[in-house]
Scaffold this motif. Structure first.
Motif, short mmCIF file in Angstrom:
data_model
loop_
_atom_site.label_atom_id
_atom_site.label_comp_id
_atom_site.label_asym_id
_atom_site.label_seq_id
_atom_site.Cartn_x
_atom_site.Cartn_y
_atom_site.Cartn_z
N GLN A 147 0.83 -1.21 0.00
CA GLN A 147 0.00 0.00 0.00
C GLN A 147 0.86 1.25 0.00
N ALA A 148 1.93 1.25 0.81
CA ALA A 148 2.82 2.41 0.86
C ALA A 148 3.47 2.67 -0.50
N ALA A 149 3.83 1.59 -1.20
CA ALA A 149 4.44 1.74 -2.53
C ALA A 149 3.45 2.34 -3.52
N GLU A 150 2.21 1.87 -3.47
CA GLU A 150 1.19 2.40 -4.38
C GLU A 150 0.92 3.88 -4.10
N LEU A 151 0.84 4.22 -2.83
CA LEU A 151 0.59 5.62 -2.46
C LEU A 151 1.76 6.52 -2.86
N THR A 152 2.97 6.04 -2.64
CA THR A 152 4.15 6.84 -2.97
C THR A 152 4.29 7.02 -4.48
N ALA A 153 4.04 5.96 -5.23
CA ALA A 153 4.10 6.06 -6.70
C ALA A 153 3.09 7.09 -7.20
N ALA A 154 1.89 7.07 -6.63
CA ALA A 154 0.86 8.03 -7.03
C ALA A 154 1.28 9.46 -6.65
N MET A 155 1.91 9.61 -5.50
CA MET A 155 2.38 10.93 -5.06
C MET A 155 3.46 11.45 -6.00
N ILE A 156 4.44 10.60 -6.33
CA ILE A 156 5.52 11.01 -7.24
C ILE A 156 4.96 11.42 -8.59
N ASP A 157 4.13 10.54 -9.17
CA ASP A 157 3.56 10.83 -10.49
C ASP A 157 2.70 12.08 -10.46
N GLY A 158 1.88 12.21 -9.42
CA GLY A 158 0.97 13.35 -9.32
C GLY A 158 1.70 14.68 -9.17
N LEU A 159 2.71 14.70 -8.33
CA LEU A 159 3.46 15.95 -8.12
C LEU A 159 4.28 16.31 -9.36
N TRP A 160 4.88 15.27 -10.00
CA TRP A 160 5.63 15.53 -11.23
C TRP A 160 4.69 16.09 -12.30
#
Length: 199
Positions: A152-165
């Motif tokens: 879950q942490a990986a999915e959330l972090t990936a979404a955060m990285i992609d979203g902010l980028w």
């Protein structure tokens, strides 16, 4: 007769010209002629090396993916004893590396993402990219928390990285904006570790 050893050089020149053309014209308006003019080569050489425009577009996307992977591996190779938290933050840094902020790269990524919904090979490459990011994140998170939480942490972090980028790109962000987004992603990782695992 072509000079020995020129093929890799010419292939890279054509990839660079593709990045430039897509950045200026968009993917659909980019043609073999617009690429070959920028590269200063005949249009026939694109067919010779890549089989046509589609093959060159796919090679350009693979180049961007390779740069992303190489940047991460280079950062990780600089230390033999990285902690899981350090590895997580290097993953963030590689996704906000200078090449990922350059206009040619960012516009090509946006065009690639949009076209991947209609093109099976680009969709496959996008899946490879997303899976690699989540897998790398999960491998490090799993050393800090239970497997279910790490996923879950990986999915959330990936979404955060992609979203902010993506927000930085769409807002035509400055280098400072990208740096701020990178720091927010790292802070988010700290928050997830505190929530799910151990400091």
């Amino acid at each position: 007769m072509p000079k020995v050893g020129m093929e890799p050089v010419r292939r890279q020149q054509l990839i660079d010209a593709t990045l430039s053309s897509v950045a200026e014209l968009g993917l659909h308006a980019t043609t073999i002629n617009s690429i070959s003019k920028r590269a200063g080569m005949s249009s026939g050489i694109i067919s010779h090396y890549f089989g046509g425009k589609q093959g060159l577009i796919e090679a350009t996307v693979r180049f961007l993916l390779s740069e992303l992977k190489s940047n991460l591996l280079l950062k990780m190779a600089q230390s033999d004893s990285l902690s899981p938290v350090q590895r997580l933050k290097l993953i963030v840094e590689s996704n906000f590396a200078p090449i990922q902020q350059q206009q040619d790269s960012t516009r090509t990524w946006l065009n690639f993402w949009a076209q991947s919904m209609h093109d099976p090979e680009l969709f496959r490459l996008q899946k490879v990219n997303s899976t690699r990011l989540r897998s790398n994140l999960q491998a490090s998170f799993s050393k800090l928390m239970p497997r279910k939480d790490a996923k879950q942490a990986a999915e959330l972090t990936a979404a955060m990285i992609d979203g902010l980028w993506l927000r930085c790109v769409l807002n035509r962000g400055s280098q400072a904006d990208f740096s701020h987004a990178e720091q927010l992603s790292k802070q988010y990782i700290d928050t997830l570790i505190a929530q799910f695992g151990e400091q």
